[in-house]
Enzyme design. Structure first.
Site, PDB file in Angstrom:
ATOM      1  N   HIS A   1       1.927   7.088   1.708  1.00  0.00           N
ATOM      2  CA  HIS A   1       1.113   6.834   0.507  1.00  0.00           C
ATOM      3  C   HIS A   1       1.241   8.061  -0.407  1.00  0.00           C
ATOM      4  CE1 HIS A   1      -2.693   6.413  -1.783  1.00  0.00           C
ATOM      5  NE2 HIS A   1      -2.732   5.161  -1.393  1.00  0.00           N
TER       6      HIS A   1
ATOM      7  N   ASP B   1      -2.378  11.288   8.407  1.00  0.00           N
ATOM      8  CA  ASP B   1      -3.100  10.457   7.441  1.00  0.00           C
ATOM      9  C   ASP B   1      -3.671   9.271   8.226  1.00  0.00           C
ATOM     10  OD1 ASP B   1      -3.864   8.506   5.654  1.00  0.00           O
ATOM     11  OD2 ASP B   1      -2.163   8.759   4.308  1.00  0.00           O
TER      12      ASP B   1
ATOM     13  N   GLN C   1      -5.430   4.367   7.380  1.00  0.00           N
ATOM     14  CA  GLN C   1      -5.274   2.980   7.854  1.00  0.00           C
ATOM     15  C   GLN C   1      -5.378   2.874   9.375  1.00  0.00           C
ATOM     16  OE1 GLN C   1      -5.384   0.511   5.884  1.00  0.00           O
ATOM     17  NE2 GLN C   1      -4.863   1.416   3.916  1.00  0.00           N
TER      18      GLN C   1
ATOM     19  N   LYS D   1     -12.949   2.602   3.577  1.00  0.00           N
ATOM     20  CA  LYS D   1     -12.074   1.631   4.252  1.00  0.00           C
ATOM     21  C   LYS D   1     -12.640   1.253   5.621  1.00  0.00           C
ATOM     22  CE  LYS D   1      -7.882   3.515   2.075  1.00  0.00           C
ATOM     23  NZ  LYS D   1      -7.514   2.526   1.067  1.00  0.00           N
TER      24      LYS D   1
ATOM     25  N   CYS E   1       0.589   2.262  -4.150  1.00  0.00           N
ATOM     26  CA  CYS E   1       0.650   3.736  -4.144  1.00  0.00           C
ATOM     27  C   CYS E   1       1.728   4.225  -3.181  1.00  0.00           C
ATOM     28  CB  CYS E   1      -0.706   4.365  -3.794  1.00  0.00           C
ATOM     29  SG  CYS E   1      -1.973   3.977  -4.973  1.00  0.00           S
TER      30      CYS E   1
END
Ligand code: PLP
Length: 406
Positions: free
Chosen positions: A122, A197, A200, A223, A363
């Site tokens: 991303h 990261d 997700q 999220k 993104c």
């Protein structure tokens, strides 16, 4: 026992109709919907406890401080951090990455140091490092993906100049779940730090920072059932203590004279200004909600929905899915294109069916370029996604195809 219908009852927005049709929300990778428990906790915070934390000795201030700091402890337990002080509240994953870039990488890395990223990242995990490269001379290396949408780990190959490897745990486009524990081991064997990261992954599967062995982990509350503007940077305490703050002012200060200022201890050193207590209250309740469901069951549900969706979408002629074909190698994200229809057009038509998907570059412009496409449609799932919603998606896609072939 995970019961999706029971879960859905907790989400008022899922009762909404879009132009008379039931809302089918398939954009949780962008932001999740919020259960009534989170909405009520925020309301109660403002009705009963609102005050500026850490600043005074009256009852409301003590309560606001306790709510804020208890969330820090809860987040630490949720990701199995050793110490609550390793949890820094930020606004989102983007801000967490910027904090590492400005407080760690900019002052500490130089030419010929190298940062390893991948083409599936991303922008949040690319652009801050480009800024570092352009301002301190460090270089960037990008690992490619293989045909099946997994990382080509033969290219990882860190050397003695590699000081940081920063990769996503799960791709927001391909769905690919990367083997981060193995990658972290390789990074550490070469004396590099490992940044993950988790935007997700943390909302969707059990995450244990000690087991992974990462040095930093970034994720966003919005999220994972919490409000927007509360996110987390986890960092190993020794690293955080050795870093300079990125933003300056109020809570992050120990003492100020007209000549100079000294910094507060970790983690407050990194939290300038009035904090987002409302967000922390929401995040705390969101974590309770996810813990009650059990993160193993959350993952199991999403894997089942993803497998079902992969199967249903494979029945549609001219539909191309990007990323691994097996649901156990994926998070609950499926990006696709349908027979020459631009993803924005597809998203617009699906909206007429009450179905919310995302379209565009997600993104991830470098990944779009690597895949040789300008954009993709994306359906993404969470704890409240049902098989009948996947059926609705598949039917609407078939109808859209028919509209465009006229
Ligand atoms: N990283 C990944 C993998 C994402 O999917 C996202 C958001 O979609 C981000 C980072 C950025 O998250 P935020 O916008 O909350 O900072």
């Amino acid at each position: 026992m995970f019961d999706v219908e029971k879960v859905r009852e907790d989400f008022p927005i899922l009762k909404r109709k879009i132009d008379g049709k039931p809302l089918v929300f398939l954009d949780s990778a962008s932001t999740s919907q919020k259960p009534i428990q989170v909405i009520n906790a925020i309301k109660e915070y403002y009705e009963m406890h609102n005050a500026n934390p850490h600043r005074s000795l009256y009852k409301l201030c003590e309560e606001a401080t306790e709510l804020y700091e208890n969330t820090r402890k809860k987040v630490a337990e949720f990701i199995n951090a050793k110490h609550p002080e390793e949890i820094i509240f930020v606004r989102n994953t983007n801000e967490a990455m910027n904090l590492i870039a400005h407080s760690f990488a900019l002052p500490k890395l130089h030419n010929p140091n190298e940062i390893i990223l991948s083409v599936m990242e991303h922008h949040a995990n690319i652009v801050p490092w480009q800024y570092v490269r352009d301002n301190n001379g460090a270089s960037l290396k990008f690992i490619d993906i293989k045909k099946d949408g997994t990382l080509n780990l033969e290219q990882l190959n860190p050397n003695s100049n590699t000081k940081m490897v920063s990769l996503t745990n799960a791709s927001n486009v391909l769905g690919t779940i990367n083997p981060i524990k193995d990658i972290g081991k390789i990074a550490h064997e070469n004396g590099s730090l490992f940044v993950v990261d988790g935007a997700q992954s943390v909302p969707h599967m059990p995450i244990d920072v000690q087991d992974i062995g990462c040095d930093f982990l970034a994720f966003s509350g919005h999220k994972m059932l919490a409000p927007m503007n509360i996110g987390v940077l986890y960092g190993r305490k020794e690293l955080l203590e050795d870093m300079e703050p990125f933003m300056l002012g109020s809570d992050m200060i120990k003492e100020v004279t007209l000549e100079k200022a000294t910094w507060n201890d970790v983690p407050w050193k990194f939290e300038a200004g009035t904090p987002n207590v409302e967000g922390a209250v929401g995040l705390s309740t969101a974590i309770d909600y996810l813990n009650d469901l059990g993160m193993d069951d959350v993952r199991k549900h999403e894997k089942e929905i993803t497998a079902y969706a992969l199967d249903k979408l494979s029945e549609i002629d001219g539909l191309k899915v990007y990323g691994p074909t097996a649901a156990d190698m994926r998070g609950g994200v499926i990006s696709f294109n349908l027979a020459g229809i631009h993803s924005h057009d597809l998203a617009t038509i699906l909206n007429d069916f009450g179905i919310a998907i995302r379209s565009g570059h997600h993104c991830c412009m470098p990944l779009m370029k690597r895949l040789g496409i300008p954009a993709a449609a994306r359906a993404s799932f969470y704890i409240y996604t049902t098989k009948y919603e996947i059926d609705a998606l598949a039917n609407a896609l078939k109808r859209s195809k028919a509209v465009f072939s006229k």
